[in-house]
Write an enzyme that holds these catalytic residues in place. Structure first.
Site, PDB file in Angstrom:
ATOM      1  N   ASP A   1      -4.047  -7.098   9.254  1.00 17.43           N
ATOM      2  CA  ASP A   1      -3.237  -6.754  10.256  1.00 17.43           C
ATOM      3  C   ASP A   1      -3.192  -5.452  11.052  1.00 17.43           C
ATOM      4  O   ASP A   1      -2.694  -4.904  12.263  1.00 17.43           O
ATOM      5  CB  ASP A   1      -1.830  -7.220  10.197  1.00 17.43           C
TER       6      ASP A   1
ATOM      7  N   CYS B   1       0.644  -1.373   0.009  1.00 17.18           N
ATOM      8  CA  CYS B   1      -0.079  -0.045   0.030  1.00 17.18           C
ATOM      9  C   CYS B   1       0.930   1.435   0.078  1.00 17.18           C
ATOM     10  O   CYS B   1       2.077   1.454  -0.096  1.00 17.18           O
ATOM     11  CB  CYS B   1      -0.969   0.052   1.077  1.00 17.18           C
TER      12      CYS B   1
ATOM     13  N   ILE C   1      18.605 -11.874 -10.383  1.00 13.84           N
ATOM     14  CA  ILE C   1      19.255 -10.875 -11.612  1.00 13.84           C
ATOM     15  C   ILE C   1      20.786 -11.493 -11.822  1.00 13.84           C
ATOM     16  O   ILE C   1      21.691 -11.551 -11.325  1.00 13.84           O
ATOM     17  CB  ILE C   1      19.431  -9.736 -11.035  1.00 13.84           C
TER      18      ILE C   1
END
EC number: 6.3.5.4
Length: 671
Positions: free
Chosen positions: A104, A2, A301
């Site tokens: 949570d 978020c 990577i």
């Protein structure tokens, strides 16, 4: 997970435009593509918004933030994760709390009402940033996790305070000014920033482990900052002697790291792991695989340079754990092709294109429908893994060694550190009087960046340069360090403290972590930065962190049974992308970007850099007589020059409030 945003007005009856809150959420849609929410307490002059990445409690309506308490006293917007929340939730329920979601995040509301903020923060475990408004106190609290894993910015305007998870969120508000500070510009050019600062005038960060409390007094805002946690090593004389039994420390590290990993496997979506060739990420993968019943997805990577590529060891570890291994192989020109987009997300300059590589990797993680990965960040900070720490241990922490042993140490250091001179290590010793006065020496970790000040100052446009000619970056940084946490500490502890307060938060967790991961809606969870593990690691004696020039000794021994033999014996290799000077194709990609952002017209228009000095820097880079370590430094300086020009393009030249409004319209997000 978020992103959060909000406004706290000077006057409680001042209106807050709902669509502005929505626009602020929309411009960070990448942080939360799964939905948005906003809420205003109209009679309190406060409004929050939230862009959601659903990881725990996937019910979009039930878990939509911001959250209000049942009695309308509290308003909460939260970014990140609280681990062990199920235990806390059960305990609160037994006390009579009634939860409306499975999230949570909601535990903050119930904890705060029962025990207050100070006691609440002691219960919170994880990576988080949140805003909490208390109607009874008429106070806004901005809180950031202990290491600064999750970002949180704020600024004052003529009408109040604006905050958000990213700079662009603040800039989406029409009251927020968008202009460079000259000190911020200088720090962007030398890589290391003053903790709590940004490149922009009047824009601040909530410091890690701190709370910013905002109240209204006589029609104006009062802003107070307090610390609730810090990196606290024992006093040097409190450590046991060299003959101490290693076994309890080895077992303690293993126990705490396993617990941290298991907590971070908690999610209502699949969880993967980043995997390089270092013991940190390999340990995380090994413990994750041992803690789950299914094959773990691992992401690596790979670079087209054998000096920097770690895929062979990563493959060996993936095979040993039965991981489902995904390798992204990058070519030289891949990195600068995505440099501009990466700077949009990092919101600060980057000295090495590793940040671009991490951005591209998170894109691939997103493309295979993963939202969460565990990472190895923080291990080097806790267990002294970087070349700079070995150097400081040798220079300041091994005075008791005989000359023959010191000579062997020095020869090994010179051999091992050759690759990093000019970047992670200074080309020549640099002394900062302010650091020497504060802690007894200038840590090797800040020397390469502070030593760039003499190179960076002439690059600043003449009309700005006068503002910082008497400014000392080292003094500004040293002034933010808590002397009580340095006094009486072992030299290695002092060096690690400085790195954690500067490069960990300002670089590794920013353009190497949250910002490039969340750019593609992907949450990284650095298990080593669990504060329970960290507090234990701080008690490990320095000679068990670096033993016989073997860095991270206690961690190696704790993870010995998990690691392939080649990795167990391997010395630390700092994960970096190949610098521009190492590949002609990469250098051509740099020149292509320079034509767009560092030619005379854009440089003059921005008013940040001196065009003649920009040209001189490129000419010096192409001079074949310039030593390699100086070219490494010039690579970093050129990346920073590109970075400040791109930042100007993104956030000063562009009308960010209109861009945010446009983004909201495209998404169909409206009040």
């Amino acid at each position: 997970m978020c992103g959060i945003a909000g406004v706290f007005q000077q006057q409680p009856n001042a209106a807050i435009e709902a669509q502005t809150l929505v626009n602020m959420a929309a411009i960070m849609h990448h942080r939360g593509p799964d939905g948005f929410g906003y809420d205003r307490m109209e009679d309190c002059g406060v409004g929050f918004s939230h862009a959601r990445l659903s990881i725990i409690d996937l019910d979009e309506d039930r878990a939509r933030q911001p959250f209000r308490s049942a009695n309308d006293r509290l308003l909460l917007a939260h970014n990140g994760e609280f681990y062990d929340f199920k235990r806390i939730r059960a305990d609160l329920t037994a006390q009579g709390a009634r939860f409306r979601t499975k999230s949570d995040s909601e535990i903050v509301l119930h904890l705060f009402e029962r025990v207050g903020l100070e006691a609440t923060l002691k219960e919170l475990r994880g990576e988080f940033a949140f805003a909490l408004f208390d109607r009874d106190e008429d106070a806004l609290y901005l809180v950031r996790d202990r290491f600064g894993i999750k970002p949180l910015y704020y600024t004052e305007t003529d009408n109040g305070l604006v905050f958000g998870s990213e700079l662009k969120v603040l800039f989406a508000h029409p009251d927020v000014k968008r202009e460079f500070s000259t000190e911020g510009l200088l720090h962007q050019l030398i890589q290391v920033m003053v903790p709590g600062s940004t490149a922009f005038e009047g824009i601040h960060q909530v410091a890690p482990g701190h709370v910013v409390k905002v109240t209204r007094k006589q029609g104006k805002l009062a802003i107070e900052t307090s610390k609730y946690w810090d990196v606290k090593f024992p006093l040097a004389h409190e450590y046991p002697g060299d003959e101490v039994d290693e076994t309890p420390y080895i077992e303690g590290v293993r126990k705490h790291l396993l617990e941290a990993v298991q907590h971070r496997l908690t999610a209502d979506v699949p969880v993967g792991c980043y995997l390089s060739g270092g013991i940190d990420s390999c340990a995380i993968l090994g413990l994750s695989a041992a803690s789950t019943q299914t094959s773990v997805k691992a992401f690596t990577i790979g670079f087209d340079s054998s000096d920097y590529d770690e895929t062979p060891i990563a493959q060996e570890m993936a095979e040993a754990t039965g991981a489902d291994h995904h390798i992204m192989r990058l070519k030289a020109d891949d990195l600068y092709d995505h440099f501009v987009k990466t700077i949009w997300h990092t919101e600060r300059t980057i000295y090495n294109t590793l940040g671009v590589a991490k951005y591209l990797m998170s894109q691939q993680v997103h493309d295979v429908n993963y939202k969460v990965v565990l990472t190895g960040e923080g291990s080097d900070e806790l267990f002294a893994g970087y070349p700079a720490f070995r150097k400081d241990m040798f220079l300041h922490g091994l005075d008791h060694l005989p000359d023959s042993e010191r000579k062997a140490w020095q020869e090994l250091l010179e051999k091992n550190n050759k690759l990093f001179k000019g970047a992670m290590l200074a080309r020549e010793e640099f002394v900062s009087p302010a650091f020497n006065a504060k802690m007894g020496f200038t840590p090797s970790c800040v020397q390469p960046w502070l030593s760039c000040a003499d190179v960076a100052l002439p690059l600043i446009a003449a009309e700005r340069r006068a503002d910082v000619e008497d400014y000392d970056p080292g003094s500004a940084i040293a002034a933010t360090l808590d002397e009580e946490m340095l006094k009486g500490r072992h030299p290695l502890d002092r060096a690690q403290y400085v790195w954690i307060k500067t490069m960990l938060e300002g670089q590794i967790l920013t353009w190497g972590g949250d910002r490039v991961d969340m750019a593609n809606s992907m949450e990284a969870r650095p298990a080593f930065l669990d504060h329970h593990l960290a507090e234990y690691a701080f008690t490990v004696p320095p000679h068990l962190r670096i033993k016989g020039n073997k860095e991270k000794y206690v961690l190696r021994e704790a993870m010995k049974g998990l690691l392939p033999e080649t990795l167990y014996k391997r010395e630390k290799f700092a994960f970096m992308a190949p610098p521009a000077h190492t590949d002609p194709k990469k250098w051509q990609a740099v020149l292509k970007l320079a034509e767009q952002f560092l030619s005379e017209e854009p440089v003059t228009q921005a008013g940040l850099l001196d065009y003649e000095m920009v040209q001189a820097t490129f000419a010096k880079h192409e001079d074949e007589t310039v030593p390699i370590d100086e070219k490494v430094q010039l690579d970093a300086v050129i990346n920073h020059m590109l970075g400040v020009q791109i930042l100007h393009h993104h956030f000063v030249q562009t009308d960010v409030p209109e861009l945010a409004a446009k983004r909201a319209r495209e998404l169909g997000w409206h009040a």
